[in-house]
Design an enzyme around this catalytic site. Sequence first.
Site, PDB file in Angstrom:
ATOM      1  N   ARG A   1       0.826  -1.214   0.000  1.00 28.17           N
ATOM      2  CA  ARG A   1       0.000   0.000   0.000  1.00 28.17           C
ATOM      3  C   ARG A   1       0.862   1.267   0.000  1.00 28.17           C
ATOM      4  O   ARG A   1       0.467   2.265  -0.597  1.00 28.17           O
ATOM      5  CB  ARG A   1      -0.930   0.006   1.208  1.00 28.17           C
ATOM      6  CG  ARG A   1      -2.060  -0.973   1.005  1.00 28.17           C
ATOM      7  CD  ARG A   1      -3.046  -0.900   2.121  1.00 28.17           C
ATOM      8  NE  ARG A   1      -4.234  -1.643   1.769  1.00 28.17           N
ATOM      9  CZ  ARG A   1      -5.105  -2.117   2.639  1.00 28.17           C
ATOM     10  NH1 ARG A   1      -4.920  -1.914   3.921  1.00 28.17           N
ATOM     11  NH2 ARG A   1      -6.149  -2.776   2.232  1.00 28.17           N
TER      12      ARG A   1
ATOM     13  N   LYS B   1     -22.543 -14.976   0.489  1.00 30.63           N
ATOM     14  CA  LYS B   1     -23.937 -14.673   0.823  1.00 30.63           C
ATOM     15  C   LYS B   1     -24.648 -13.805  -0.205  1.00 30.63           C
ATOM     16  O   LYS B   1     -24.101 -12.813  -0.670  1.00 30.63           O
ATOM     17  CB  LYS B   1     -23.964 -13.905   2.140  1.00 30.63           C
ATOM     18  CG  LYS B   1     -23.575 -14.729   3.339  1.00 30.63           C
ATOM     19  CD  LYS B   1     -23.633 -13.804   4.505  1.00 30.63           C
ATOM     20  CE  LYS B   1     -23.496 -14.466   5.835  1.00 30.63           C
ATOM     21  NZ  LYS B   1     -23.424 -13.396   6.855  1.00 30.63           N
TER      22      LYS B   1
ATOM     23  N   GLY C   1     -12.541  -7.967  -2.375  1.00 25.74           N
ATOM     24  CA  GLY C   1     -11.497  -8.686  -1.652  1.00 25.74           C
ATOM     25  C   GLY C   1     -11.112 -10.064  -2.161  1.00 25.74           C
ATOM     26  O   GLY C   1      -9.987 -10.272  -2.602  1.00 25.74           O
TER      27      GLY C   1
ATOM     28  N   GLY D   1     -14.299  -2.881  -0.178  1.00 25.88           N
ATOM     29  CA  GLY D   1     -15.625  -2.353   0.158  1.00 25.88           C
ATOM     30  C   GLY D   1     -15.989  -1.140  -0.672  1.00 25.88           C
ATOM     31  O   GLY D   1     -17.145  -0.972  -1.078  1.00 25.88           O
TER      32      GLY D   1
HETATM   33  P1  AMP Z   1     -17.494 -12.914  -0.065  1.00 23.12           P
HETATM   34  O1  AMP Z   1     -16.644 -12.263   0.976  1.00 23.12           O
HETATM   35  O2  AMP Z   1     -18.958 -12.773   0.159  1.00 23.12           O
HETATM   36  O3  AMP Z   1     -17.079 -12.575  -1.466  1.00 23.12           O
HETATM   37  O4  AMP Z   1     -17.273 -14.470   0.129  1.00 23.12           O
HETATM   38  C1  AMP Z   1     -16.033 -15.080   0.004  1.00 23.12           C
HETATM   39  C2  AMP Z   1     -16.090 -16.390   0.716  1.00 23.12           C
HETATM   40  O5  AMP Z   1     -17.126 -17.183   0.193  1.00 23.12           O
HETATM   41  C3  AMP Z   1     -14.823 -17.191   0.573  1.00 23.12           C
HETATM   42  O6  AMP Z   1     -14.195 -17.303   1.827  1.00 23.12           O
HETATM   43  C4  AMP Z   1     -15.297 -18.543   0.076  1.00 23.12           C
HETATM   44  O7  AMP Z   1     -14.694 -19.631   0.732  1.00 23.12           O
HETATM   45  C5  AMP Z   1     -16.786 -18.532   0.388  1.00 23.12           C
HETATM   46  N1  AMP Z   1     -17.529 -19.419  -0.504  1.00 23.12           N
HETATM   47  C6  AMP Z   1     -17.514 -19.413  -1.839  1.00 23.12           C
HETATM   48  N2  AMP Z   1     -18.288 -20.402  -2.326  1.00 23.12           N
HETATM   49  C7  AMP Z   1     -18.810 -21.035  -1.266  1.00 23.12           C
HETATM   50  C8  AMP Z   1     -19.667 -22.143  -1.121  1.00 23.12           C
HETATM   51  N3  AMP Z   1     -20.155 -22.798  -2.192  1.00 23.12           N
HETATM   52  N4  AMP Z   1     -20.003 -22.548   0.122  1.00 23.12           N
HETATM   53  C9  AMP Z   1     -19.503 -21.895   1.199  1.00 23.12           C
HETATM   54  N5  AMP Z   1     -18.676 -20.831   1.121  1.00 23.12           N
HETATM   55  C10 AMP Z   1     -18.336 -20.415  -0.093  1.00 23.12           C
END
Ligand code: AMP
Length: 395
Positions: free
Chosen positions: A32, A197, A353, A376
């Site tokens: 950074r 999610k 991220g 973010g």
């Molecule tokens: P996000 O921060 O919402 O972009 O989510 C990233 C996280 O989602 C990572 O740590 C992944 O391991 C998790 N992830 C991706 N696909 C799946 C899945 N099919 N089931 C559970 N976790 C997941």
Amino acid sequence: MKHINFDNKKVLIRVDFNVPLDDQLHVTDSTRIEKAIPTLKYILEQGGTLIVCTHLGRPKPSTDNAKYSTMHLKDTFSALLRKEVKFVNDCVGDVVSSAVAALKKGDVLLLENTRFYKEETEGEPEFSKQLASLADIYINDAFGTAHRAHASTTTVANYFDKYHKGFGFLMDAEVSNGLKVLHDAESPFTAIVGGAKVSDKIQLLENLIAKADNILIGGGMAYTFIKSTGGEIGKSLCENEFLELAKEILAKAGDKGCKIYLPEDSVSASVFGADAETKVVPSNTISPEWMGLDIGPLAVDAFSKVIMASKTIIWNGPMGVFEFEKFSNGTFAIAHAVAAATKNGAFSLIGGGDSVSAINKAGLEDSVSFVSTGGGAMLEMLEGKILPGVAAIQE
Ligand code: AMP
């Protein structure tokens, strides 16, 4: 920034030097700081004097001061800038005014952590005014905090007119690339959205439906959509309270002519773990005790075809649990497809991220058009929100 005359001027620059430190309080990753150097060098070359401010960590006001002092950054910063850096152990007040008054043309002064004051995160006007009073010009090069209406990222800009404030090179690149995909995307425009999610990505999906030709949904969030269409998803991630909304998003996309692709097959696992037993199954018939942890080979093929035919691509969120090797294939295959499409002339932006760490892990960060540093902040920009730190400069 290129339109501002910096000669003989004092310049307050907000950077993002929020770097990791080890137990001995040594910088362990200076990326950074390195990224801000071109902007800082440019201002110095133009005859400016630098007053540099940043936050570091999330200190509790007055209790964590030793640990989170920006003094720990001084030597690394000085080595990277190849210039002496002075340090003052506050960011406002008499001691700072005196240190600023003693600066000579071309000097560099690093201020203490702005988050030592609660007024920083509150965006408090009086504190912002004190910061502003230190300089003739304000430059913001901290995109990672541009979505926060903090004093040093946003409110401070109110005390400079439009001829005396601007974006640094980093911030300028983030903002112009973000705006390019949102307002000037060449068609076909494909958004790849993954991650854990649905609830975290609703606004992103709502905004993209109106702009993109295709949305490829992978990761854990895909299973809420698959269940909403009647699929059997076993123990895959699912947010039952969002099933209705998932249905609505699918319907709305149809109305707007945006095609949503869900993964036809999945790599399912017996348990959540690196050594889980696996089998590839259709995503809508996952066994009751099993869970989908990656997109399957048919989905990789279908998604890759759409990506290869695209002219604009954005990617936010991994396609599976890529931290475990057994479930990383989908994410890395998509990374390669994005790189190949870029080679074919598409514009690709990786924002957020985990897709950024996936593209780095795949060694493809130089094979895409732009990798955002602001997780973010870029997510909020792609959601269509006006970032306070950006608006404050543009006003
Ligand atoms: P996000 O921060 O919402 O972009 O989510 C990233 C996280 O989602 C990572 O740590 C992944 O391991 C998790 N992830 C991706 N696909 C799946 C899945 N099919 N089931 C559970 N976790 C997941």
